[in-house]
Design a protein around this motif. Sequence first.
Motif, mmCIF file in Angstrom:
data_model
loop_
_atom_site.group_PDB
_atom_site.id
_atom_site.type_symbol
_atom_site.label_atom_id
_atom_site.label_comp_id
_atom_site.label_asym_id
_atom_site.label_seq_id
_atom_site.Cartn_x
_atom_site.Cartn_y
_atom_site.Cartn_z
ATOM 1 N N LEU A 35 0.832 -1.201 0.000
ATOM 2 C CA LEU A 35 0.000 0.000 0.000
ATOM 3 C C LEU A 35 0.866 1.249 0.000
ATOM 4 O O LEU A 35 2.047 1.203 0.336
ATOM 5 C CB LEU A 35 -0.904 0.001 1.228
ATOM 6 N N SER A 36 0.260 2.371 -0.326
ATOM 7 C CA SER A 36 0.931 3.666 -0.266
ATOM 8 C C SER A 36 0.656 4.286 1.099
ATOM 9 O O SER A 36 -0.503 4.523 1.449
ATOM 10 C CB SER A 36 0.404 4.574 -1.371
ATOM 11 N N LEU A 37 1.710 4.548 1.854
ATOM 12 C CA LEU A 37 1.543 5.146 3.185
ATOM 13 C C LEU A 37 0.916 6.536 3.113
ATOM 14 O O LEU A 37 -0.024 6.824 3.862
ATOM 15 C CB LEU A 37 2.880 5.174 3.931
ATOM 16 N N ARG A 60 1.201 -3.724 4.875
ATOM 17 C CA ARG A 60 2.514 -3.653 4.253
ATOM 18 C C ARG A 60 2.517 -2.405 3.368
ATOM 19 O O ARG A 60 1.669 -2.269 2.477
ATOM 20 C CB ARG A 60 2.724 -4.906 3.411
ATOM 21 N N PHE A 61 3.439 -1.480 3.634
ATOM 22 C CA PHE A 61 3.516 -0.237 2.869
ATOM 23 C C PHE A 61 4.794 -0.216 2.040
ATOM 24 O O PHE A 61 5.865 -0.639 2.516
ATOM 25 C CB PHE A 61 3.503 0.984 3.796
ATOM 26 N N ALA A 62 4.706 0.296 0.828
ATOM 27 C CA ALA A 62 5.871 0.388 -0.053
ATOM 28 C C ALA A 62 6.986 1.205 0.599
ATOM 29 O O ALA A 62 8.167 0.879 0.456
ATOM 30 C CB ALA A 62 5.457 1.011 -1.393
ATOM 31 N N GLU A 63 6.634 2.217 1.361
ATOM 32 C CA GLU A 63 7.618 3.111 1.970
ATOM 33 C C GLU A 63 8.302 2.507 3.202
ATOM 34 O O GLU A 63 9.262 3.068 3.711
ATOM 35 C CB GLU A 63 6.948 4.431 2.390
ATOM 36 N N CYS A 64 7.804 1.390 3.694
ATOM 37 C CA CYS A 64 8.341 0.806 4.933
ATOM 38 C C CYS A 64 9.291 -0.352 4.695
ATOM 39 O O CYS A 64 9.664 -1.047 5.638
ATOM 40 C CB CYS A 64 7.190 0.372 5.838
ATOM 41 N N LEU A 69 3.318 -3.582 9.430
ATOM 42 C CA LEU A 69 2.700 -2.816 10.503
ATOM 43 C C LEU A 69 1.408 -3.486 10.944
ATOM 44 O O LEU A 69 0.592 -3.888 10.120
ATOM 45 C CB LEU A 69 2.415 -1.386 10.051
ATOM 46 N N THR A 70 1.256 -3.612 12.243
ATOM 47 C CA THR A 70 0.008 -4.088 12.824
ATOM 48 C C THR A 70 -0.710 -2.851 13.343
ATOM 49 O O THR A 70 -0.155 -2.110 14.150
ATOM 50 C CB THR A 70 0.267 -5.066 13.983
ATOM 51 N N ALA A 103 -0.362 -14.428 3.702
ATOM 52 C CA ALA A 103 0.322 -13.819 4.838
ATOM 53 C C ALA A 103 1.183 -12.637 4.408
ATOM 54 O O ALA A 103 1.526 -11.808 5.220
ATOM 55 C CB ALA A 103 1.181 -14.861 5.549
ATOM 56 N N ARG A 104 1.508 -12.560 3.142
ATOM 57 C CA ARG A 104 2.329 -11.451 2.660
ATOM 58 C C ARG A 104 1.476 -10.290 2.148
ATOM 59 O O ARG A 104 1.994 -9.315 1.654
ATOM 60 C CB ARG A 104 3.279 -11.947 1.577
ATOM 61 N N SER A 105 0.161 -10.412 2.249
ATOM 62 C CA SER A 105 -0.717 -9.347 1.783
ATOM 63 C C SER A 105 -1.157 -8.477 2.952
ATOM 64 O O SER A 105 -1.009 -8.840 4.106
ATOM 65 C CB SER A 105 -1.937 -9.946 1.076
ATOM 66 N N SER A 106 -1.678 -7.315 2.613
ATOM 67 C CA SER A 106 -2.252 -6.434 3.627
ATOM 68 C C SER A 106 -3.697 -6.843 3.857
ATOM 69 O O SER A 106 -4.428 -7.107 2.902
ATOM 70 C CB SER A 106 -2.196 -4.976 3.163
ATOM 71 N N GLU A 107 -4.089 -6.889 5.105
ATOM 72 C CA GLU A 107 -5.454 -7.232 5.490
ATOM 73 C C GLU A 107 -5.924 -6.171 6.474
ATOM 74 O O GLU A 107 -5.217 -5.856 7.423
ATOM 75 C CB GLU A 107 -5.503 -8.598 6.181
ATOM 76 N N LEU A 108 -7.113 -5.633 6.254
ATOM 77 C CA LEU A 108 -7.643 -4.600 7.130
ATOM 78 C C LEU A 108 -9.138 -4.824 7.303
ATOM 79 O O LEU A 108 -9.854 -5.032 6.323
ATOM 80 C CB LEU A 108 -7.392 -3.210 6.532
ATOM 81 N N VAL A 109 -9.599 -4.801 8.544
ATOM 82 C CA VAL A 109 -11.029 -4.908 8.841
ATOM 83 C C VAL A 109 -11.444 -3.627 9.557
ATOM 84 O O VAL A 109 -10.796 -3.207 10.516
ATOM 85 C CB VAL A 109 -11.343 -6.134 9.726
#
Length: 123
Positions: A35-37, A60-64, A69-70, A103-109
């Motif tokens: 993702l883009s931070l 997971r952010f491209a800039e990090c 990040l949790t 597990a390597r993808s971003s997940e957000l609820v």
Amino acid sequence: AAASAWRGARPGGAALLHLQRDALRSLAFSSSAPLSLPAFEALRTSAAWAPVLRAKGFLRFAECGSYWLTLQMCGPRLEVTATRHRPGSGSGGGGEAERSSEARSSELVLIGGRRLDEAPVES
């Protein structure tokens, strides 16, 4: 006696109207690409985020770089924890599930009010 009365209670009248008016929605978002931070922060600080009451995600952010990040948010409290990803070790904590591509993808609820709009999260 009060506990058994509560278990058998069904909302009605004003209570039912309250539940219908304040109904909660949930939204799950997943992305296999980083993702883009700046874009995420712009969304998180925008009016579109106002109905969000609770959020939890592994991002997971491209800039990090190699950090994951949790994110945990409940009301105004926001907690972000960074974990360094080691190549070949899944997302950092081990275990078979973490070695999968999911597990390597971003997940957000997100959990929020009825005005929780999917459009800004998807863009």
